[in-house]
Design a protein around this motif. Structure first.
Motif, PDB file in Angstrom:
ATOM      1  N   ALA A 195       0.479  -2.522  -5.287  1.00  0.00           N
ATOM      2  CA  ALA A 195       0.846  -2.163  -6.661  1.00  0.00           C
ATOM      3  C   ALA A 195       0.084  -0.921  -7.104  1.00  0.00           C
ATOM      4  O   ALA A 195       0.660   0.009  -7.671  1.00  0.00           O
ATOM      5  N   GLN A 196      -1.208  -0.873  -6.808  1.00  0.00           N
ATOM      6  CA  GLN A 196      -2.009   0.292  -7.194  1.00  0.00           C
ATOM      7  C   GLN A 196      -1.461   1.551  -6.525  1.00  0.00           C
ATOM      8  O   GLN A 196      -1.387   2.622  -7.121  1.00  0.00           O
ATOM      9  N   HIS A 197      -1.042   1.372  -5.285  1.00  0.00           N
ATOM     10  CA  HIS A 197      -0.475   2.487  -4.528  1.00  0.00           C
ATOM     11  C   HIS A 197       0.849   2.933  -5.164  1.00  0.00           C
ATOM     12  O   HIS A 197       1.086   4.133  -5.361  1.00  0.00           O
ATOM     13  N   ALA A 198       1.705   1.956  -5.518  1.00  0.00           N
ATOM     14  CA  ALA A 198       2.989   2.278  -6.148  1.00  0.00           C
ATOM     15  C   ALA A 198       2.766   2.970  -7.493  1.00  0.00           C
ATOM     16  O   ALA A 198       3.402   3.991  -7.792  1.00  0.00           O
TER      17      ALA A 198
ATOM     18  N   LEU B 212       4.735  -5.977 -12.525  1.00  0.00           N
ATOM     19  CA  LEU B 212       3.740  -4.990 -12.093  1.00  0.00           C
ATOM     20  C   LEU B 212       3.719  -3.800 -13.050  1.00  0.00           C
ATOM     21  O   LEU B 212       2.647  -3.277 -13.378  1.00  0.00           O
ATOM     22  N   LEU B 213       4.896  -3.389 -13.524  1.00  0.00           N
ATOM     23  CA  LEU B 213       4.940  -2.270 -14.477  1.00  0.00           C
ATOM     24  C   LEU B 213       4.242  -2.661 -15.783  1.00  0.00           C
ATOM     25  O   LEU B 213       3.521  -1.854 -16.375  1.00  0.00           O
ATOM     26  N   ASP B 214       4.443  -3.925 -16.214  1.00  0.00           N
ATOM     27  CA  ASP B 214       3.729  -4.388 -17.412  1.00  0.00           C
ATOM     28  C   ASP B 214       2.221  -4.267 -17.216  1.00  0.00           C
ATOM     29  O   ASP B 214       1.502  -3.805 -18.107  1.00  0.00           O
ATOM     30  N   LEU B 215       1.739  -4.687 -16.044  1.00  0.00           N
ATOM     31  CA  LEU B 215       0.293  -4.653 -15.792  1.00  0.00           C
ATOM     32  C   LEU B 215      -0.221  -3.212 -15.813  1.00  0.00           C
ATOM     33  O   LEU B 215      -1.303  -2.931 -16.325  1.00  0.00           O
ATOM     34  N   LEU B 216       0.580  -2.288 -15.279  1.00  0.00           N
ATOM     35  CA  LEU B 216       0.200  -0.870 -15.338  1.00  0.00           C
ATOM     36  C   LEU B 216       0.138  -0.408 -16.789  1.00  0.00           C
ATOM     37  O   LEU B 216      -0.850   0.195 -17.224  1.00  0.00           O
TER      38      LEU B 216
END
Lengths: 96, 310
Positions: free
Chosen positions: B33-36, B90-94
């Protein structure tokens, strides 16, 4: 308006050139099949990697389970006679 | 889990439906996720220069590169989803600042030469980091990385070409190229992460074969590759301590200012707030497009099911 978080998931398969079968390359989200195809073109063939694309709803794929892999694939394990190398052939025999 | 470790030790790949330790799954989700997130946040510093690229050729190339970054993000979100998370989550977490992206994108792109320095140094460092991940134990991540690495080499070369052209141009252009290298060199070295003795999770990631080489080894490899390239460019790396060490067979280099790294990591870099704010805004302003596409698909599904019933 539906409450689902994201569009359905599609698995993408690409035929890289004529004569080869389609191969799985990844997945993407799209609202419908037409958008899935267009998005697959943009995401997976930006450098002419394909001449044909399949998109398949991920939910439609039926897969064997890794948990039962031994039992499931066992029937093939003890049938070495299905391979040509199982057979003893005299060394002088050609084209066999 | 014995079968899991046996597979990993035999250098086999773990596939999505295999049994895996929960900590392995969590580590991979966090890393992928961090990579994305890094890929899609990385579109911003370069997008900043598309409208001001010095020629149509440079503009077309830069657009292709930024489009690639979006594609890389999508490959990686797809790989993360095979571990049982949703991209939307994952977008929410970002957007909530609960997952990170690479700190390198919290530095500003002040001049056109920064497009060169990012391609040459930042993408160069990314390639050194990412090539070993092509052999990562998790199949979908490794496969995504193979695609990404193929495309990154164009990114690095176009950056090198920009700097090479500027470096051989007017005195002002040469100075602009040198200034960009001066600003991007140290942050690029920090991209490999903290020194090995301060990198607590490395040992476990190595045992799981998610990671293949230590942070310091990869950093050294990058320095050794880059020093001769800087000579060809006619540009100076801003570290007077760089010199060849025949005994080690590597270049020595100066100490990295890790206080800067941790400050940027903790949100105090020059652009942290801007990057996240712009990302959130793009997501919100794109909502109507996503909703329209969903409504269109729903309508056509209804129409075709009615037709089928008649």
């Amino acid at each position: 308006m539906s409450k689902r978080r994201d569009w359905p998931l599609w698995e993408v398969f690409i035929r890289s050139r004529r004569g080869l079968s389609h191969q799985h390359v990844g997945s993407l989200h799209a609202p419908d099949a037409a958008m899935a195809l267009r998005n697959a073109r943009d995401v997976y063939t930006r450098r002419s990697e394909g001449v044909s694309i399949w998109v398949v709803p991920a939910a439609a794929i039926v897969a064997s389970s890794p948990d039962e892999k031994d039992a499931f694939f066992d029937p093939a394990a003890d049938k070495a006679y299905r391979h040509p190398t199982f057979y003893d052939v005299p060394a002088e025999v050609q084209h066999l | 889990m014995d079968e899991f470790q046996t597979l990993v030790d035999a250098d086999e790949r773990i596939e999505p439906r295999d049994a895996m330790p929960e900590a392995y799954r969590r580590t991979l989700i966090r890393q992928i996720a961090q990579h994305a997130h890094s890929e899609i946040i990385g579109m911003q510093p370069e997008g900043n220069w598309i409208s001001r690229a010095p020629s149509l050729r440079r503009k077309a190339i830069l657009m292709a590169k930024v489009q690639d970054e979006a594609g890389h993000g999508l490959y990686l979100y797809g790989a993360a989803e095979t571990l049982g998370v949703d991209r939307a989550e994952l977008l929410d977490l970002l957007h909530e600042g609960k997952q990170r992206y690479s700190s390198i994108f919290n530095y500003p792109t002040l001049t056109w030469a920064d497009m060169g320095a990012i391609g040459w140094l930042v993408d160069g460092a990314a390639i050194v980091n990412q090539v070993p991940i092509c052999r990562c134990s998790y199949g979908p991540y490794a496969r995504a990385m193979v695609r990404i690495c193929k495309e990154e080499s164009f990114h690095q070369r176009q950056g090198f070409e920009i700097l090479h052209t500027l470096s051989r141009g007017t005195a002002a252009q040469h100075a602009m190229a040198q200034d960009a290298v001066d600003r991007w060199w140290w942050p690029s070295l920090m991209m490999f992460g903290p020194p090995d003795d301060q990198s607590p999770n490395s040992a476990q990631s190595m045992a799981w074969r998610i990671k293949r080489f230590s942070n310091d080894d990869l950093r050294q490899k990058f320095v050794d590759m880059t020093v001769p390239q800087a000579e060809v460019l006619g540009l100076t790396l801003p570290d007077p301590q760089i010199r060849w060490n025949a005994e080690r067979g590597h270049h020595d280099f100066g100490d990295i200012d890790w206080s800067e790294f941790f400050a940027v990591l903790n949100g105090n870099g020059p652009c942290n707030a801007v990057r996240l704010e712009r990302r959130r805004r793009a997501h919100e302003e794109g909502a109507w497009v996503r909703e329209a596409a969903t409504a269109y698909a729903d309508k056509h599904r209804r129409v075709s099911s009615t037709a089928g019933a008649a």
